[in-house]
Enzyme design. Structure first.
Site, PDB file in Angstrom:
ATOM      1  N   ARG A  35      37.874  54.704  81.051  1.00  8.28           N
ATOM      2  CA  ARG A  35      37.201  53.700  81.473  1.00  8.28           C
ATOM      3  C   ARG A  35      37.323  52.551  80.057  1.00  8.28           C
ATOM      4  O   ARG A  35      37.284  52.954  79.001  1.00  8.28           O
ATOM      5  CB  ARG A  35      35.677  54.045  81.152  1.00  8.28           C
TER       6      ARG A  35
ATOM      7  N   HIS B 119      31.044  44.292  78.719  1.00  8.58           N
ATOM      8  CA  HIS B 119      30.402  45.230  77.691  1.00  8.58           C
ATOM      9  C   HIS B 119      30.084  44.340  76.392  1.00  8.58           C
ATOM     10  O   HIS B 119      30.703  44.267  75.570  1.00  8.58           O
ATOM     11  CB  HIS B 119      31.818  46.256  77.159  1.00  8.58           C
TER      12      HIS B 119
ATOM     13  N   GLU C 181      24.910  48.775  79.872  1.00  6.20           N
ATOM     14  CA  GLU C 181      23.756  48.789  78.944  1.00  6.20           C
ATOM     15  C   GLU C 181      23.158  47.588  78.764  1.00  6.20           C
ATOM     16  O   GLU C 181      22.901  46.945  77.590  1.00  6.20           O
ATOM     17  CB  GLU C 181      24.031  49.444  77.755  1.00  6.20           C
TER      18      GLU C 181
ATOM     19  N   ASN D  92      24.999  56.277  80.414  1.00  3.15           N
ATOM     20  CA  ASN D  92      25.252  56.567  79.235  1.00  3.15           C
ATOM     21  C   ASN D  92      24.126  57.423  78.697  1.00  3.15           C
ATOM     22  O   ASN D  92      22.808  57.029  78.290  1.00  3.15           O
ATOM     23  CB  ASN D  92      25.467  55.334  78.466  1.00  3.15           C
TER      24      ASN D  92
ATOM     25  N   TYR E  56      23.080  60.021  74.876  1.00  9.91           N
ATOM     26  CA  TYR E  56      23.504  60.474  73.763  1.00  9.91           C
ATOM     27  C   TYR E  56      22.282  61.167  73.083  1.00  9.91           C
ATOM     28  O   TYR E  56      22.717  62.277  72.642  1.00  9.91           O
ATOM     29  CB  TYR E  56      23.549  59.077  72.929  1.00  9.91           C
TER      30      TYR E  56
ATOM     31  N   GLU F 228      29.369  57.645  79.606  1.00 12.99           N
ATOM     32  CA  GLU F 228      29.403  57.862  78.086  1.00 12.99           C
ATOM     33  C   GLU F 228      28.519  59.267  77.645  1.00 12.99           C
ATOM     34  O   GLU F 228      27.406  59.118  78.252  1.00 12.99           O
ATOM     35  CB  GLU F 228      28.902  56.403  77.520  1.00 12.99           C
TER      36      GLU F 228
END
Ligand code: NOJ
Length: 485
Positions: free
Chosen positions: A97, A142, A187, A323, A325, A391
């Site tokens: 990606r 991005h 995002e 994504n 985290y 991600e």
């Protein structure tokens, strides 16, 4: 098999075993690795590229960046394409990606002038991946656009919708014969809220941005389906940063705070696209309208979506990019501020649990069950959409990066469990291939499977322990299928 084992050993034991080690990824599951243009490319003003909003920010406001540095050279990937392609191949991943730089492709922001050297670079990257049998997953946006467009208001200006659609059309036209997986935005909550906050704290900006981005996303989706799908047959989705928001206590206040935090940070974008009723989440609409009235505005700071817009946006994605985290403990804020800001609207405190293992940065904790909780939540909330985990990663500088391996292994175990429990997850991308420029944190966070020496003009890449771990992990998952067939 599962039922049989349950009869013999008892379901609870099997449940635990499955949660902590017995991984069952489907045969066609895609393992990948991710990066983004500004974070790795460098060559900020070479070969016809113009200044982007991030070039501008880092050059004119270095104080906003933790180490006052910038992405002028970053990992110098623009000049090290062949080496980076080999790193990706050596990892044994199925997919890579990466993102396109708008300022490198359309230096003025508009589609009337295409920068041929930018096209050459991305063509070489795409062709190089395909030659190694690695499927490209391309993020069109991005966080970065030409500074010329920022000067016209950036995402607060609804004209960005058509400028973005034109830019996306150039990408589909020039790369879509080989690229079959597209992401419009990465995002939006981060670039609409967190990165505008560091410039100005303003209660209109995040919502104007959300409104524009949602419409740009949907218009691009429909344009692709109408103009390109019949000959390119690709998929197109959006990536949201979705953490797990856990109430800090069982009080109604904290439970409601956790719901609010999720709906503002995620639901603002996810609900209009993926929820049955479309539109912004009710709690978000009500809260902003209430605060706007208290602040004496004549109308809500959240622009309303018309019923036609709601219809156009709803369902406009082939997949949801997640994504993940960390997990936050959420509690009700006790602030009495009436300032017109996003934070005042959301009115929560977010913190990590100090007992969870931490990374080198305070916001990121190793709490892998969080990803399971959120995947199961998404399944229910949005009727089991197709999910790409676009991600997932951990920041540690050590070359023997056991903490990253522990984190990633844990997340993969819980993803496998979510798949077993019915979630439609088709791919997983580690963030990131190599250490890179981490936006407001500069070079202070190290997410790379490969370490990069930023004081060496060669930007030498060295594999961390997690390179062999990931490689072996992918191999072991795939070799299972060789026996099963
Ligand atoms: C998500 C962003 O997409 C990526 O650019 C960033 O580096 C990682 N989070 C880590 O903070």
């Amino acid at each position: 098999m599962f039922k049989l084992r349950c009869l013999i050993f008892g379901c609870i034991i099997i449940f635990i075993q499955n949660a902590i080690g017995d991984l069952n990824f489907p045969k066609n599951f895609v393992f990948g690795v991710a990066t983004a243009a500004y974070q790795i490319e460098g060559a900020w003003n070479e070969s016809g590229k113009s200044e982007s909003n991030w070039d501008h920010r880092t050059h004119f406001h270095p104080e906003q960046i933790k180490d006052h540095l910038n992405g002028d050279i970053a990992c110098d990937s623009y000049h090290k394409l062949d080496e980076d392609l080999r790193l990706i191949r050596d990892l044994g991943v199925h997919s890579y990606r990466f993102s396109l730089s708008w300022a490198r492709i359309l230096p003025d922001g508009f589609s009337n002038r295409i920068n041929q050297d930018g096209i050459r670079y991305y063509n070489e990257l795409i062709d190089g991946l395909i030659a190694y049998n690695i499927t490209p997953l391309v993020t069109i946006y991005h966080y970065e656009h030409p500074q010329a467009l920022q000067e016209l208001g950036g995402w607060s200006n609804p004209l960005m919708i058509d400028w973005f659609v034109d830019y996306a059309r150039v990408a589909f036209e020039l790369f879509g014969d080989r690229v079959k997986m597209w992401i419009t935005f990465n995002e939006p909550h981060v670039f609409c809220e967190i990165y505008t906050k560091s410039e100005m704290s303003h209660g209109h900006v995040p919502y104007l941005c959300a409104y524009t981005v949602l419409k740009a996303h949907a218009k691009t989706y429909h344009m692709y389906k109408k103009e390109y799908f019949f000959r390119q047959h690709g998929e197109i989705g959006i990536v949201l940063d979705i953490e797990w928001y856990q109430p800090k206590t069982n009080t109604t206040e904290d439970i409601q705070a956790a719901i609010r935090a999720y709906e503002f940070d995620v639901g603002l974008f996810a609900n209009p696209i993926f929820a049955k009723n479309g539109d912004y989440p009710t709690v978000v609409k009500e809260r902003i309208a209430y605060m706007s009235a208290l602040q004496n505005f004549s109308q809500s700071r959240l622009p309303q979506l018309t019923s036609r817009e709601i219809k156009t946006i709803q369902g406009a994605a082939d997949f949801l990019g997640v994504n993940y985290y960390t997990t936050y403990l959420v509690s009700e804020s006790n602030s009495t501020s009436l300032e017109s800001t996003y934070d005042t609207d959301v009115h929560v405190n977010l913190e990590g649990d100090p007992s969870w293992p931490g990374s080198e940065t305070v916001w990121l904790k190793d709490f892998p069950i969080g990803i399971y909780n959120l995947l199961m939540f998404i399944k229910v909330q949005y009727d089991n959409p197709k999910v790409y985990i676009t991600e997932n990663g951990f920041s540690v500088i050590d070359m023997q990066d056991d903490a990253r391996i522990h984190y990633s292994q844990g997340c993969l175990e819980y993803i496998s469990k979510a798949i077993e429990d019915g979630c439609n997850i088709v791919s997983y991308y580690v963030w990131s291939l190599m250490d890179n420029f981490q936006w407001l944190s500069g070079y202070s966070e190290h997410f790379g499977l490969y370490h990069v020496n930023f004081s060496d003009p060669n930007r030498t890449r060295t594999p961390r322990a997690s390179v062999s771990w990931y490689k072996n992990f992918i191999k072991s998952q795939k070799s299972k299928w060789q026996y099963i067939g």
